[in-house]
Design a protein around this motif. Structure first.
Motif, PDB file in Angstrom:
ATOM      1  N   ASP A 132       0.848  -1.187   0.000  1.00  0.00           N
ATOM      2  CA  ASP A 132       0.000   0.000   0.000  1.00  0.00           C
ATOM      3  C   ASP A 132       0.890   1.245   0.000  1.00  0.00           C
ATOM      4  OD1 ASP A 132      -1.937   1.913   0.267  1.00  0.00           O
ATOM      5  OD2 ASP A 132      -2.430   1.420   2.357  1.00  0.00           O
ATOM      6  N   PRO A 133       1.286   1.694  -1.172  1.00  0.00           N
ATOM      7  CA  PRO A 133       2.212   2.835  -1.246  1.00  0.00           C
ATOM      8  C   PRO A 133       1.687   4.089  -0.548  1.00  0.00           C
ATOM      9  CG  PRO A 133       1.932   1.809  -3.400  1.00  0.00           C
ATOM     10  CD  PRO A 133       0.935   1.190  -2.496  1.00  0.00           C
ATOM     11  N   GLU A 134       0.367   4.254  -0.533  1.00  0.00           N
ATOM     12  CA  GLU A 134      -0.199   5.456   0.100  1.00  0.00           C
ATOM     13  C   GLU A 134      -0.281   5.300   1.617  1.00  0.00           C
ATOM     14  OE1 GLU A 134      -0.789   8.130  -1.656  1.00  0.00           O
ATOM     15  OE2 GLU A 134      -0.270   7.075  -3.513  1.00  0.00           O
ATOM     16  N   GLY A 135      -0.168   4.068   2.085  1.00  0.00           N
ATOM     17  CA  GLY A 135      -0.356   3.817   3.528  1.00  0.00           C
ATOM     18  C   GLY A 135       0.897   4.011   4.346  1.00  0.00           C
ATOM     19  N   ILE A 136       2.001   4.344   3.707  1.00  0.00           N
ATOM     20  CA  ILE A 136       3.253   4.486   4.441  1.00  0.00           C
ATOM     21  C   ILE A 136       3.901   5.833   4.118  1.00  0.00           C
ATOM     22  CG2 ILE A 136       4.563   3.217   2.654  1.00  0.00           C
ATOM     23  CD1 ILE A 136       6.307   2.128   4.980  1.00  0.00           C
ATOM     24  N   LEU A 137       4.410   6.481   5.158  1.00  0.00           N
ATOM     25  CA  LEU A 137       5.126   7.747   4.962  1.00  0.00           C
ATOM     26  C   LEU A 137       6.544   7.555   5.488  1.00  0.00           C
ATOM     27  CD1 LEU A 137       5.246  10.799   4.287  1.00  0.00           C
ATOM     28  CD2 LEU A 137       4.420  11.238   6.595  1.00  0.00           C
ATOM     29  N   ILE A 138       7.514   7.628   4.582  1.00  0.00           N
ATOM     30  CA  ILE A 138       8.911   7.449   4.984  1.00  0.00           C
ATOM     31  C   ILE A 138       9.561   8.824   5.037  1.00  0.00           C
ATOM     32  CG2 ILE A 138      11.119   6.374   4.387  1.00  0.00           C
ATOM     33  CD1 ILE A 138       9.319   4.348   2.760  1.00  0.00           C
ATOM     34  N   ILE A 139      10.078   9.163   6.211  1.00  0.00           N
ATOM     35  CA  ILE A 139      10.713  10.462   6.384  1.00  0.00           C
ATOM     36  C   ILE A 139      12.220  10.249   6.488  1.00  0.00           C
ATOM     37  CG2 ILE A 139      10.883  12.492   7.869  1.00  0.00           C
ATOM     38  CD1 ILE A 139       8.023  11.743   8.845  1.00  0.00           C
ATOM     39  N   ASP A 140      12.933  10.725   5.502  1.00  0.00           N
ATOM     40  CA  ASP A 140      14.392  10.575   5.482  1.00  0.00           C
ATOM     41  C   ASP A 140      15.017  11.787   6.162  1.00  0.00           C
ATOM     42  OD1 ASP A 140      17.131  10.388   4.726  1.00  0.00           O
ATOM     43  OD2 ASP A 140      16.560   9.140   3.020  1.00  0.00           O
ATOM     44  N   ILE A 141      15.714  11.532   7.291  1.00  0.00           N
ATOM     45  CA  ILE A 141      16.224  12.661   8.088  1.00  0.00           C
ATOM     46  C   ILE A 141      17.708  12.909   7.842  1.00  0.00           C
ATOM     47  CG2 ILE A 141      14.516  12.384   9.923  1.00  0.00           C
ATOM     48  CD1 ILE A 141      16.788  10.978  11.529  1.00  0.00           C
ATOM     49  N   ARG A 142      18.309  12.207   6.883  1.00  0.00           N
ATOM     50  CA  ARG A 142      19.753  12.382   6.641  1.00  0.00           C
ATOM     51  C   ARG A 142      20.020  13.723   5.941  1.00  0.00           C
ATOM     52  NH1 ARG A 142      21.159   7.989   2.973  1.00  0.00           N
ATOM     53  NH2 ARG A 142      19.158   8.623   2.124  1.00  0.00           N
ATOM     54  N   ASP A 143      21.281  14.068   5.812  1.00  0.00           N
ATOM     55  CA  ASP A 143      21.588  15.370   5.207  1.00  0.00           C
ATOM     56  C   ASP A 143      21.377  15.333   3.685  1.00  0.00           C
ATOM     57  OD1 ASP A 143      23.855  14.190   4.054  1.00  0.00           O
ATOM     58  OD2 ASP A 143      25.119  14.733   5.744  1.00  0.00           O
ATOM     59  N   GLN A 144      21.518  16.487   3.059  1.00  0.00           N
ATOM     60  CA  GLN A 144      21.206  16.635   1.636  1.00  0.00           C
ATOM     61  C   GLN A 144      22.075  15.723   0.759  1.00  0.00           C
ATOM     62  OE1 GLN A 144      18.653  18.826   0.602  1.00  0.00           O
ATOM     63  NE2 GLN A 144      18.877  17.667  -1.302  1.00  0.00           N
ATOM     64  N   VAL A 145      23.368  15.607   1.110  1.00  0.00           N
ATOM     65  CA  VAL A 145      24.289  14.800   0.289  1.00  0.00           C
ATOM     66  C   VAL A 145      23.857  13.334   0.303  1.00  0.00           C
ATOM     67  CG1 VAL A 145      26.690  14.041   0.028  1.00  0.00           C
ATOM     68  CG2 VAL A 145      26.188  16.389   0.722  1.00  0.00           C
ATOM     69  N   ALA A 146      23.560  12.822   1.512  1.00  0.00           N
ATOM     70  CA  ALA A 146      23.133  11.423   1.633  1.00  0.00           C
ATOM     71  C   ALA A 146      21.814  11.195   0.906  1.00  0.00           C
ATOM     72  CB  ALA A 146      23.007  11.057   3.109  1.00  0.00           C
ATOM     73  N   TRP A 147      20.921  12.162   1.000  1.00  0.00           N
ATOM     74  CA  TRP A 147      19.614  12.066   0.336  1.00  0.00           C
ATOM     75  C   TRP A 147      19.794  12.022  -1.187  1.00  0.00           C
ATOM     76  CZ3 TRP A 147      14.430  11.396   0.583  1.00  0.00           C
ATOM     77  CH2 TRP A 147      13.650  11.952  -0.420  1.00  0.00           C
ATOM     78  N   ASP A 148      20.652  12.901  -1.691  1.00  0.00           N
ATOM     79  CA  ASP A 148      20.889  12.948  -3.137  1.00  0.00           C
ATOM     80  C   ASP A 148      21.556  11.666  -3.625  1.00  0.00           C
ATOM     81  OD1 ASP A 148      19.793  15.439  -3.251  1.00  0.00           O
ATOM     82  OD2 ASP A 148      21.706  16.513  -3.162  1.00  0.00           O
ATOM     83  N   ASP A 149      22.376  11.055  -2.759  1.00  0.00           N
ATOM     84  CA  ASP A 149      23.103   9.828  -3.116  1.00  0.00           C
ATOM     85  C   ASP A 149      22.124   8.671  -3.359  1.00  0.00           C
ATOM     86  OD1 ASP A 149      25.222   8.145  -3.517  1.00  0.00           O
ATOM     87  OD2 ASP A 149      25.491   7.689  -1.387  1.00  0.00           O
ATOM     88  N   LEU A 150      21.267   8.425  -2.416  1.00  0.00           N
ATOM     89  CA  LEU A 150      20.275   7.352  -2.568  1.00  0.00           C
ATOM     90  C   LEU A 150      19.207   7.506  -1.486  1.00  0.00           C
ATOM     91  CD1 LEU A 150      21.105   3.713  -3.460  1.00  0.00           C
ATOM     92  CD2 LEU A 150      19.365   4.107  -1.745  1.00  0.00           C
ATOM     93  N   HIS A 151      17.962   7.307  -1.848  1.00  0.00           N
ATOM     94  CA  HIS A 151      16.903   7.294  -0.830  1.00  0.00           C
ATOM     95  C   HIS A 151      15.833   6.288  -1.211  1.00  0.00           C
ATOM     96  CE1 HIS A 151      15.822  10.668  -3.628  1.00  0.00           C
ATOM     97  NE2 HIS A 151      14.668  10.017  -3.603  1.00  0.00           N
ATOM     98  N   LEU A 152      15.003   5.961  -0.248  1.00  0.00           N
ATOM     99  CA  LEU A 152      13.987   4.929  -0.466  1.00  0.00           C
ATOM    100  C   LEU A 152      12.882   5.438  -1.384  1.00  0.00           C
ATOM    101  CD1 LEU A 152      13.415   3.363   3.076  1.00  0.00           C
ATOM    102  CD2 LEU A 152      15.005   2.694   1.299  1.00  0.00           C
ATOM    103  N   PRO A 153      12.249   4.519  -2.115  1.00  0.00           N
ATOM    104  CA  PRO A 153      11.117   4.930  -2.950  1.00  0.00           C
ATOM    105  C   PRO A 153      10.021   5.550  -2.082  1.00  0.00           C
ATOM    106  CG  PRO A 153      11.650   2.602  -3.272  1.00  0.00           C
ATOM    107  CD  PRO A 153      12.506   3.079  -2.167  1.00  0.00           C
ATOM    108  N   ARG A 154       9.423   6.604  -2.528  1.00  0.00           N
ATOM    109  CA  ARG A 154       8.309   7.308  -1.881  1.00  0.00           C
ATOM    110  C   ARG A 154       8.711   8.054  -0.605  1.00  0.00           C
ATOM    111  NH1 ARG A 154       3.845   6.740  -4.241  1.00  0.00           N
ATOM    112  NH2 ARG A 154       2.732   7.697  -2.495  1.00  0.00           N
ATOM    113  N   ALA A 155      10.038   8.139  -0.329  1.00  0.00           N
ATOM    114  CA  ALA A 155      10.464   8.850   0.879  1.00  0.00           C
ATOM    115  C   ALA A 155      10.374  10.356   0.668  1.00  0.00           C
ATOM    116  CB  ALA A 155      11.898   8.470   1.224  1.00  0.00           C
TER     117      ALA A 155
END
Lengths: 204, 192
Positions: free
Chosen positions: A50-73
């Motif tokens: 259920d892609p709409e049923g989950i909210l993933i909040i990525d709290i890492r810094d911008q560089v780590a986020w740009d490197d790779l993050h989870l789908p729908r985060a």
């Protein structure tokens, strides 16, 4: 003849009284132990189911986020830019989650790196009234469990059934599941080879 | 204000280390004052000539257990947030046997050996040296013993969960057992 009242006897009587009261008061079993940690496998299953049923909040810094993050985060750094030394507190979480349109029935996952204050933020999120979980080292867990899962050769039908499900889930997220012929000769996990080795601690 | 204070972010890593240092010094001081720095006294427990170890340690168990139970009951301690080490049955049984053998041979356990060494006792220093050497050997041999180290995992279990009884019942049973053990200790010591 009167018995001598010693400090040992007083402490013993106090312990007996508190123990007896515990017998009367402790009519519940221990509350469920909430570690709060959620693994990559559970997150992957939840996203797929259920892609709409989950909210993933990525709290890492911008560089780590740009490197790779989870789908729908969504990216929400743990420290607001105005106050880089103060992690988000419960009222700020509530404000941010309301802005993101999060609902109480959504599964909320805080995804952090090995040095992220995931547990502290999870506690704040709990105080804000949300049911949430956290991934203490999201990237390593995701790479090793979902993107590059491995298994040793086996005929065990139970293991094969579990592997089949995991391999299918891995391919769904673009992973490459592999069977390693010589499990004793470990080439290192994918996260180790990419320099994102999972940190081991006493709590693991 | 609720505990665990560290888990609720009331202090950070560096303060937690300072708190650990203060608690550690207090713990060592009380162990020393209780006579736990003497290998002769500790070994006396195994020969039933001196029951101090049982009385000191059972007192500590009962005090902390009652403290945790009542703080949680009063809402001052968030018990699910207190870290509970997972149980690995066979490796921990083996560890207990090794620990017991080391205890009876050296007359000191890890904590009391540090107390003994801090007061200048040479047997304490020897046990601390042996302990550090054991830590080194364990880490060097870990790749070989890892399968056993991780065998028979049972998760984070507690006695109330295994028995399926309320927490308070177990608290009461342990208090009764401690009081009975104290009484038996007095009786054993009086006979000698």
């Amino acid at each position: 003849m009167t018995a001598e009242v010693t400090s040992e006897k007083i402490l013993g009587a106090l312990a007996a009284a508190l123990g007896l009261l515990a017998l009367l008061a402790g009519n519940d079993t221990l509350p469920a132990r909430e570690s709060g940690v959620i693994g990559a496998l559970a997150v992957a299953k939840a996203i797929r189911a259920d892609p709409e049923g989950i909210l993933i909040i990525d709290i890492r810094d911008q560089v780590a986020w740009d490197d790779l993050h989870l789908p729908r985060a969504v990216h929400l750094p743990s420290h607001p830019p105005s106050e880089p030394r103060t992690p988000l507190a419960a009222p700020e979480w509530r404000e941010q989650l309301e802005r993101l349109g999060a609902t109480q029935d959504q599964t909320i996952v805080i995804a952090g790196g090995p040095d992220s204050p995931t547990r502290t933020l999870w506690l704040e999120l709990r105080k804000a009234g949300y049911e949430a979980s956290y991934m203490p080292d999201m990237l390593a867990d995701w790479l090793d469990t979902i993107i590059s899962p491995t298994r040793a050769p086996t005929d065990d039908p139970e293991v094969l059934a579990r592997w089949s499900e995991l391999a299918e889930l891995s391919r769904y997220f673009g992973g490459f599941p592999r069977v390693i012929a010589e499990p004793s000769v470990r080439e290192g996990s994918v996260s180790e080879r990419l320099g994102h080795a999972r940190r081991r601690g006493c709590a693991i | 204000m609720s505990a665990p204070l560290y888990e609720y972010g009331l202090f950070g890593e560096s303060t937690s280390l300072l708190v650990a240092l203060v608690i550690g010094i207090a713990f060592g001081w009380f162990l020393e004052r209780g006579g736990m720095g003497s290998a002769t006294k500790l070994a006396g427990q195994f020969y039933l000539t001196d029951m101090s170890v049982l009385k000191v340690l059972f007192s500590a168990v009962v005090t902390s257990m009652l403290g945790v139970f009542w703080l949680a009951e009063l809402g001052w301690l968030d018990l699910p947030l207190v870290y509970l080490p997972p149980t690995y049955l066979l490796p921990q049984l083996a560890g207990g046997v090794v620990f017991g053998l080391g205890f009876v041979m050296g007359g000191l356990c890890p904590g009391t050996s540090c107390v003994s060494a801090a007061t200048g006792r040479r047997d304490g220093l020897a046990v601390v040296g042996g302990m550090l050497f054991g830590v080194f050997l364990f880490n060097e041999s870990f790749p070989w013993i890892e399968p056993f180290y991780r065998s028979t995992p049972m998760g984070q279990i507690t006695i109330p969960e295994i028995l399926g009884v309320p927490f308070g019942w177990v608290v009461f049973a342990v208090v009764l057992a401690a009081l009975a053990a104290f009484r038996a200790s007095e009786w054993i010591e009086a006979r000698r």
